[in-house]
Scaffold this active site. Structure first.
Site, PDB file in Angstrom:
ATOM      1  N   SER A 193      -6.681  -3.392  45.447  1.00 15.52           N
ATOM      2  CA  SER A 193      -6.343  -2.265  44.571  1.00 15.52           C
ATOM      3  C   SER A 193      -5.534  -2.642  43.339  1.00 15.52           C
ATOM      4  O   SER A 193      -5.241  -1.769  42.518  1.00 15.52           O
ATOM      5  CB  SER A 193      -5.582  -1.203  45.368  1.00 15.52           C
ATOM      6  OG  SER A 193      -6.468  -0.480  46.189  1.00 15.52           O
ATOM      7  N   LYS A 248      -6.815  -1.440  40.017  1.00 15.08           N
ATOM      8  CA  LYS A 248      -6.504  -0.155  39.388  1.00 15.08           C
ATOM      9  C   LYS A 248      -5.601  -0.293  38.165  1.00 15.08           C
ATOM     10  O   LYS A 248      -5.457   0.668  37.405  1.00 15.08           O
ATOM     11  CB  LYS A 248      -5.892   0.781  40.432  1.00 15.08           C
ATOM     12  CG  LYS A 248      -6.916   1.183  41.486  1.00 15.08           C
ATOM     13  CD  LYS A 248      -6.295   1.783  42.734  1.00 15.08           C
ATOM     14  CE  LYS A 248      -7.397   2.089  43.753  1.00 15.08           C
ATOM     15  NZ  LYS A 248      -6.874   2.315  45.108  1.00 15.08           N
ATOM     16  N   SER A 301      -2.376   4.784  45.411  1.00 19.74           N
ATOM     17  CA  SER A 301      -3.575   3.953  45.469  1.00 19.74           C
ATOM     18  C   SER A 301      -4.800   4.687  45.997  1.00 19.74           C
ATOM     19  O   SER A 301      -5.614   4.116  46.727  1.00 19.74           O
ATOM     20  CB  SER A 301      -3.309   2.704  46.322  1.00 19.74           C
ATOM     21  OG  SER A 301      -4.237   1.695  46.032  1.00 19.74           O
TER      22      SER A 301
END
Length: 416
Positions: free
Chosen positions: A96, A99, A151
C-alpha cells in the site's frame, strides 16, 4: 567640364579604386568573424577546482547493517540524494505504499471538492475497506483521507477511476509519472498496491516518489492528520478515520506518510521526518512478515537515528572568482571574460564524503554577449551526486561585430 573639377573627380575615383580592395577585405573579415564556430552539444568540463569548497570535519564511522528489511534507504527530500541504502535498487513489491503515488497524482489532477461516484469495481475491492457501496457519492478529499490514514483499497480504486476513467488507465498515468520523476525501475498495475506481476518498485525509487510528494503541502497535511470524520455526500453514512501510522506518534519530528503489507511485499513503510530544517524520507520494504509487525517501526527508527548521528548540515561555499576567458565568434573581441559570483549551499554531510566542484562550459561563445549572461554552470557534487548548480556568467559585455565596424575601421586607417 572645367579642368580643375575633372582633376578632383579623377582623384576621388582613384582613391575609391584604391580603397575598394580594403573595403572588400574588411567585409570578408567581418563575415568570417560573424560566422559561428563549432560548439559542443554537451558542455565539456574545462575546470575543476575543489579548492573553492569549504568543509569541516565529520564524526566517526557509521553503524553496521542490522536492519530486518530486505531493502531500505534514507533520502534527503530537498535534493533526492541517497544518504543510506541497503539493496536500494533491487526490485520489490511495495504493497500500500503504492497509495503515495495514487494520492499525489489525484491531488495534481483534480480539485479536492470534486464528487466521486463509487463503481461496482471499486466497491468490490478486498480488505482493507472503507466499505463504500456502488452508486454512493463522496467528496474526493474525504476519500484521500480514507486511503492515506487507514489504507482503504476501495477508496483508492474509486479515486483512480474518477481521475482516469478506469484503474488500468490510472496505473498507466502512475507509471509515466514515476518515469518523469526519475523512478526508472517502478511499474504500477494496481492503484491500491495489491500484488500483481507488473507492480513493483525499488527502495530508492519509492523514496524519490515520496520526496516529490512531500513537496505538496496538501499531501503533507493529509498524511500528518491523526483522525478525521467523513461522510457520504447525501449524509447516508459517516465514518471515523484514525491514522494507522504509528511512527507519527513515536517521533516528535515525524510527518507521517504510508504503511503497507501484502503477502508478496511483507511489511513496508515510507516515512517523512524533519531534521535540521530538511525532510528525510525513509523506506523499508520486506521488513518482516507476520507475526513481526513491529520490525518496520524499529527499522525506520534505526534509519533516522543513523542520519541524525552521522550527518550534519554543512555550508559549502564557492568564492567569487574570475575563471578566465573563452573564445568568442562574431564579436568585436575574440574572447569573453567569465566567472561566478559567491554562492553557497547547505547540505547534509558525513565524514570522508568527497565533495567536488566542476565547471561546465561550451568551447566557443557567440556574440553579442551582455554582462551577466549565463554561459555555463558550476556543478557541486557530493559522493558523485549533483546537489546544486551555480551559473557561470559573462563579466564584461561583448557586442557583435558588424560590417559597419569593418568599414569604419578601414576608413579610419586609410582616409586622407
Amino acid at each position: 567640364m572645367p579642368a580643375k573639377e575633372f582633376r578632383v573627380k579623377n582623384q576621388q575615383r582613384r582613391i575609391g579604386l584604391f580603397l575598394l580592395p580594403f573595403l572588400m577585405l574588411g567585409f570578408f573579415w567581418g563575415a568570417y568573424r560573424t560566422f559561428p564556430k563549432a560548439q559542443t552539444a554537451v558542455p565539456g568540463m574545462l575546470w575543476e577546482d575543489p579548492g573553492t569548497v569549504v568543509l569541516q570535519e565529520e564524526e566517526e564511522e557509521p553503524f553496521s547493517d542490522t536492519l530486518q528489511a530486505l531493502s531500505a534507504c534514507v533520502m534527503d527530500a530537498e535534493n533526492f540524494r541517497v544518504l543510506y541504502s541497503k539493496a536500494g535498487t533491487e526490485i520489490r513489491k511495495m504493497a500500500s505504499t503504492t497509495k503515495i503515488m495514487t494520492c499525489i497524482l489525484a491531488l495534481e489532477s483534480c480539485e479536492l471538492s470534486e464528487t466521486v461516484t463509487v463503481s461496482a469495481h471499486a466497491a468490490a475491492q478486498p480488505d482493507v475497506q472503507l466499505s463504500i457501496r456502488e452508486g454512493e457519492e463522496y467528496v474526493l478529499e474525504d476519500l484521500l483521507y480514507s486511503m492515506m490514514l487507514e489504507s482503504h483499497n476501495d477508496s483508492a480504486v474509486a479515486i483512480a477511476e474518477h481521475v482516469a476513467g478506469s484503474e488500468e488507465a490510472f496505473c498507466a498515468l502512475m507509471t509515466q509519472k514515476a518515469r518523469d520523476l526519475g523512478a526508472e525501475h517502478t511499474s504500477f498495475e494496481t492503484a491500491n498496491g495489491l500484488d500483481a506481476e507488473n507492480h513493483y518498485t525499488t527502495a530508492e525509487d519509492l523514496a524519490r516518489i515520496a520526496a516529490y510528494a512531500v513537496q505538496n503541502e496538501t499531501f503533507l497535511r493529509i498524511v500528518g492528520t491523526e483522525s478525521r470524520t467523513i461522510q457520504e455526500i447525501h449524509g447516508k453514512r459517516s465514518f471515523f478515520l484514525k491514522n494507522i501510522d504509528r511512527y507519527l506518534y513515536m517521533d516528535g519530528e515525524a510527518l507521517g506518510v504510508k504503511t503497507g503489507f501484502t503477502g508478496g511485499a511483507g511489511y513496508c513503510f515510507v516515512g517523512a521526518t524533519r531534521y535540521e530544517g530538511r525532510i528525510l524520507i525513509s523506506v523499508v520494504l520486506g521488513s518482516g512478515w507476520p507475526p513481526h509487525k513491529q520490525y518496520k517501526w524499529k527499522d525506520t527508527q534505526a534509519l533516522v537515528a543513523y542520519v541524525r548521528k552521522f550527518y550534519r548540515p554543512k555550508q559549502l561555499s564557492v568564492r567569487a572568482q574570475n575563471l578566465g576567458e573563452l573564445p568568442v565568434s562574431g564579436g568585436i573581441r575574440e574572447t569573453a571574460l567569465v566567472g561566478v559570483s559567491e554562492s553557497w549551499s547547505e547540505e547534509l554531510l558525513m565524514r570522508q564524503e568527497r565533495v567536488e566542484l566542476t565547471f561546465h562550459l561550451p568551447e566557443t561563445l557567440r556574440a553579442p554577449l551582455e554582462q551577466g549572461t549565463a554561459v555555463g554552470y558550476a556543478e557541486l557534487q557530493i559522493g558523485g551526486v549533483t546537489c546544486c548548480c551555480i551559473p557561470v556568467v559573462v563579466l564584461e559585455p561583448v557586442p557583435a561585430y558588424r560590417f559597419s565596424d569593418a568599414v569604419s575601421g578601414v576608413w579610419a586607417k586609410f582616409s586622407f
